[in-house]
Design a protein around this motif. Structure first.
Motif, PDB file in Angstrom:
ATOM      1  N   ARG A  36       0.745  -1.405  -0.046  1.00  0.00           N
ATOM      2  CA  ARG A  36       0.215   0.009  -0.034  1.00  0.00           C
ATOM      3  C   ARG A  36       0.994   1.722   0.028  1.00  0.00           C
ATOM      4  N   VAL A  79       1.827   4.793   0.568  1.00  0.00           N
ATOM      5  CA  VAL A  79       1.026   5.951   1.779  1.00  0.00           C
ATOM      6  C   VAL A  79       1.515   7.227   0.983  1.00  0.00           C
ATOM      7  N   ASN A 129      -8.802  11.081   6.715  1.00  0.00           N
ATOM      8  CA  ASN A 129      -8.462  10.083   6.829  1.00  0.00           C
ATOM      9  C   ASN A 129      -7.982   9.050   5.833  1.00  0.00           C
ATOM     10  N   GLY A 130      -6.542   8.603   6.419  1.00  0.00           N
ATOM     11  CA  GLY A 130      -5.578   7.616   5.746  1.00  0.00           C
ATOM     12  C   GLY A 130      -4.849   8.443   4.470  1.00  0.00           C
ATOM     13  N   GLY A 142      -2.495  10.370   4.662  1.00  0.00           N
ATOM     14  CA  GLY A 142      -0.813   9.912   5.599  1.00  0.00           C
ATOM     15  C   GLY A 142      -0.121  11.255   5.640  1.00  0.00           C
ATOM     16  N   LYS A 143      -1.845  11.507   6.322  1.00  0.00           N
ATOM     17  CA  LYS A 143      -1.119  12.411   7.411  1.00  0.00           C
ATOM     18  C   LYS A 143       0.495  12.840   8.155  1.00  0.00           C
ATOM     19  N   THR A 144       0.312  11.391   8.869  1.00  0.00           N
ATOM     20  CA  THR A 144       0.553  11.271  10.078  1.00  0.00           C
ATOM     21  C   THR A 144       2.010  10.795   9.280  1.00  0.00           C
ATOM     22  N   THR A 145       2.120  10.232   8.302  1.00  0.00           N
ATOM     23  CA  THR A 145       3.617   9.378   8.181  1.00  0.00           C
ATOM     24  C   THR A 145       4.085  10.152   7.864  1.00  0.00           C
ATOM     25  N   GLN A 147      -0.743  12.819  17.013  1.00  0.00           N
ATOM     26  CA  GLN A 147      -1.601  13.004  16.448  1.00  0.00           C
ATOM     27  C   GLN A 147      -2.569  12.443  17.964  1.00  0.00           C
ATOM     28  N   GLU A 186      -2.998  17.041  13.896  1.00  0.00           N
ATOM     29  CA  GLU A 186      -4.284  17.299  14.083  1.00  0.00           C
ATOM     30  C   GLU A 186      -4.377  17.291  15.850  1.00  0.00           C
TER      31      GLU A 186
HETATM   32  N1  LIG Z   1       2.852   1.142  10.725  1.00  0.00           N
HETATM   33  C1  LIG Z   1       1.956   1.203   9.705  1.00  0.00           C
HETATM   34  N2  LIG Z   1       1.459  -0.245   8.453  1.00  0.00           N
HETATM   35  C2  LIG Z   1       0.360  -0.506   8.074  1.00  0.00           C
HETATM   36  N3  LIG Z   1       0.154   0.268   7.103  1.00  0.00           N
HETATM   37  C3  LIG Z   1       0.108   1.745   7.598  1.00  0.00           C
HETATM   38  C4  LIG Z   1       1.475   2.326   8.892  1.00  0.00           C
HETATM   39  N4  LIG Z   1       1.427   3.133   9.563  1.00  0.00           N
HETATM   40  C5  LIG Z   1       0.163   3.943   8.324  1.00  0.00           C
HETATM   41  N5  LIG Z   1      -0.821   2.778   7.425  1.00  0.00           N
HETATM   42  C6  LIG Z   1      -1.436   3.079   6.174  1.00  0.00           C
HETATM   43  O1  LIG Z   1      -1.031   4.427   5.751  1.00  0.00           O
HETATM   44  C7  LIG Z   1      -2.237   5.050   5.139  1.00  0.00           C
HETATM   45  C8  LIG Z   1      -2.123   6.578   6.140  1.00  0.00           C
HETATM   46  O2  LIG Z   1      -1.855   6.417   7.617  1.00  0.00           O
HETATM   47  P1  LIG Z   1      -2.003   7.914   8.327  1.00  0.00           P
HETATM   48  O3  LIG Z   1      -1.605   7.985   9.336  1.00  0.00           O
HETATM   49  O4  LIG Z   1      -0.329   8.535   6.992  1.00  0.00           O
HETATM   50  O5  LIG Z   1      -2.269   9.068   7.930  1.00  0.00           O
HETATM   51  P2  LIG Z   1      -3.571  10.651   7.519  1.00  0.00           P
HETATM   52  O6  LIG Z   1      -3.436  11.849   6.811  1.00  0.00           O
HETATM   53  O7  LIG Z   1      -2.245   9.917   9.253  1.00  0.00           O
HETATM   54  O8  LIG Z   1      -5.077   9.422   8.004  1.00  0.00           O
HETATM   55  P3  LIG Z   1      -5.534  10.241  10.269  1.00  0.00           P
HETATM   56  O9  LIG Z   1      -6.047  11.466   9.148  1.00  0.00           O
HETATM   57  O10 LIG Z   1      -6.233   9.018  10.019  1.00  0.00           O
HETATM   58  O11 LIG Z   1      -4.343  10.590  11.403  1.00  0.00           O
HETATM   59  C9  LIG Z   1      -3.388   3.905   6.318  1.00  0.00           C
HETATM   60  O12 LIG Z   1      -4.297   3.623   4.973  1.00  0.00           O
HETATM   61  C10 LIG Z   1      -2.555   3.516   7.251  1.00  0.00           C
HETATM   62  O13 LIG Z   1      -3.564   2.335   7.279  1.00  0.00           O
END
Ligand SMILES: Nc1ncnc2c1ncn2[C@@H]1O[C@H](COP(=O)(O)OP(=O)(O)OP(=O)(O)O)[C@@H](O)[C@H]1O
Ligand SMILES: [Mg+2]
Lengths: 250, 313
Positions: free
Chosen positions: B18, B20, B40-41, B43-46, B85, B161
């Motif tokens: 997947r 991201v 959501n999802g 990739g912000k936290t990533t 977060q 967030e």
């Molecule tokens: N350690 C991990 N292992 C597998 N998949 C992950 C991991 N961390 C994040 N993901 C996947 O990567 C994608 C992006 O995640 P991320 O946390 O960066 O999103 P986000 O923008 O911060 O979302 P949110 O608004 O829900 O916090 C998601 O689909 C999540 O399931």
């Protein structure tokens, strides 16, 4: 310099945690004492330990029980640190690596030694009368501290390897059972087949026998050597495993 | 010397198969507020984790505070503060002890006491300084979390967030704190799901969609690309719908659900005028709702699909 400082800070943190969690303190200090009362006063007369006071036989085993009972809390605490986000805070702070683990090791060893000292103290009040010389006391204490250190590292490895604090805490269950299937309560050779072999070959039996020998003033060299070997083995395994898991987590 | 606090180019990250992040480039000017917007999802936290050295990217490079995140990790860490977060406070310590812990780990020595007292004061936590963090409300935990981040006076602060789940009052308090930090010259990298939040705080906004930044600009520039607010009118039958369509010529029809989208700010005067007109022609409205642009509208405008389509359940 900063390693020592950071580790000391983490030790203070963990000591505060321990003091604030009545359940942890109860498990580590009071519960083993309750168990000792139960075994010595309620059940003790029913056990044939081959002459002598039952308290003299049971004290070393009860010390080992005290060692095991607090460990679940350590596994849970280590895992919580890893899974509940605080580790990320520590990671981005340039804290010396490993200070988190040192904090857990030092506070766990201190808490456990306290629990064991309490058991020995209460045992004295219950008529425990060891014949050990000062040197033998020191040897017994040294062996016990070594055992605590080894089991602590293994516990920390479990805490790091577990997926959640709950499953980390489960590690305590077999650990608590182990002394019952050793020579802690009754001699291994009075046990049924199967269990007897298990009791003879599991690590707690030689450790308990070694401590028992030292307390009685009649050191058992074979048991002591086996006990030392087990401690070093468990300790090294736990240490290496813990560091590998830790490296993967941080 | 560059006046860029953060420069990232070509950041890529995949978890398993997947993807991201699929090549993210961004620049954050020192002393500014940069907001990463996404559902959501997205990739912000990533992204935050990579820029704050918690996660290694699969590809791409980034410099934070002028240092490379891969080869100069320690220097980067010395310059940044991160509020994740999910609040990472120590539940078994009091608010004050949490801050003291940070001060000790930052080696602030005697000065730590002063810093802690100041932060408690500034975040309005003095009254609860002596109670365990586990008893704090969500808003208080967030504030404590941010206060802990600020103990080391970081030049660059990542906020993932920071206001999700907070009530409007706590949100406003958080915004004021962020503004205060910016006034002191701190650079803020903020992620949010709320267009309004980005609008309130950010100098520049970037929208993250399916691993790529689909738009970057000032909040004003972004909003210009988004259709303005409108009133949605739904009718009970197609007869009413058709007559309304003839009367309200500037409306966008959605025949499938018998709905008309009428541009307008939804203010009382314009609403009354709209309803009066329909009344004049004896057209009954089944349902009326006022719609102000939100993240979903930004997405629709910028990417042609709804933000929900990005979210993987
Ligand atoms: N350690 C991990 N292992 C597998 N998949 C992950 C991991 N961390 C994040 N993901 C996947 O990567 C994608 C992006 O995640 P991320 O946390 O960066 O999103 P986000 O923008 O911060 O979302 P949110 O608004 O829900 O916090 C998601 O689909 C999540 O399931
Ligand atoms: Mg996130």
């Amino acid at each position: 310099m900063s390693t020592v400082h950071d580790s000391a800070t983490m030790v203070r943190r963990n000591v505060k945690h321990t003091l604030r969690d009545p359940v942890v303190l109860f498990n580590a200090v009071l519960f083993p004492i309750v168990m000792m009362f139960m075994f010595v006063y309620v059940l003790g007369d029913g056990f044939d330990v081959g002459g002598g006071d039952y308290i003299d036989y049971a004290a070393p085993g009860m010390v080992m029980l005290a060692l095991c009972y607090g460990m679940g809390a350590t596994a849970t605490a280590v895992n919580s640190d890893m899974t509940k986000g605080i580790i990320n805070r520590f990671r981005v702070m340039n804290i010396s690596r490993g200070a988190v683990l040192t904090g857990h090791v030092v506070s766990t060893v201190a808490r456990t030694v306290l629990g064991m000292a309490a058991i020995v103290g209460v045992a004295f009040l219950m008529g425990f009368s060891p014949a050990a010389s000062f040197g033998q006391w020191l040897a017994a204490a040294g062996l016990l501290v070594l055992t605590v250190l080894a089991v602590t590292w293994l516990t920390i490895a479990f805490g790091l390897a577990a997926k959640s604090p709950e499953s980390a805490g489960f590690f305590a269950v077999p650990l608590i059972m182990l002394p019952f299937f050793s020579s802690a309560i009754i001699p291994a050779d009075r046990m049924g087949p199967g269990i007897r072999q298990f009791a003879e070959y599991q690590p707690f039996t030689p450790i308990i026998e070694a401590v028992r020998g030292l307390f009685a003033g009649t050191p058992d060299t074979g048991a002591t050597v086996a006990a030392l070997a087990w401690c070093v083995g468990i300790g090294v395994l736990g240490y290496v495993w813990a560091l590998r898991k830790f490296a993967r987590r941080v | 010397m560059t006046d860029m606090a953060i420069v990232a180019s070509g950041l890529r990250k995949a978890f398993g198969d997947r993807t991201v992040l699929a090549g993210v480039d961004l620049e954050v000017r020192a002393g500014s507020v940069f907001s990463l917007l996404g559902p959501n999802g997205a990739g912000k936290t990533t992204t935050v984790n990579i820029l704050s050295t918690l996660l290694r990217p699969d590809g791409g490079t980034a410099r934070v505070a002028g240092r490379d995140i891969a080869s100069e990790t320690r220097a980067v860490r010395a310059a940044i503060g991160v509020t994740g977060q999910f609040a990472s406070v120590d539940d078994l310590l009091t608010g004050e002890e949490n801050l003291r812990l940070m001060a000790d780990l930052q080696h602030l020595g005697k000065g730590g006491r002063r810093v802690v007292a100041d932060l408690l004061e500034r975040f309005d936590l003095t009254d609860s300084a002596g109670t365990l963090a586990s008893t704090y409300s969500g808003g208080m935990r967030r504030k404590l979390d941010l206060a802990m981040t600020l103990v080391g006076r970081p030049r660059i602060v990542f906020l993932d967030e920071p206001t999700t789940g907070l009530d409007p009052r706590s949100r406003r308090i958080m915004w004021d704190i962020v503004r205060g930090l910016v006034a002191d010259g701190t650079t803020i990298f903020l992620t949010t799901q709320y267009l309004e939040e980005a609008d309130q705080l950010a100098d520049r906004v970037a929208v993250l969609d399916q691993g790529k930044l689909v738009a970057q600009g000032s909040p004003g520039e972004l909003k210009r690309q988004v259709p303005g607010s409108h009133v949605r009118l739904r009718f009970a039958d197609s007869a009413a719908f058709d007559s309304a369509r003839r009367v309200l010529t500037d409306a966008t029809p959605e025949p499938d659900n018998l709905t008309l989208r009428v541009p307008g700010d939804g203010g009382a005067t314009s609403l009354r005028r709209l309803l009066d007109r329909l009344d004049e022609y004896a057209i009954d409205v089944d349902e009326l709702s006022v719609h102000t642009p939100d993240l979903d509208d930004v997405f629709l405008a910028l990417t042609g699909h709804h933000s929900a389509e990005v979210t993987v359940p």
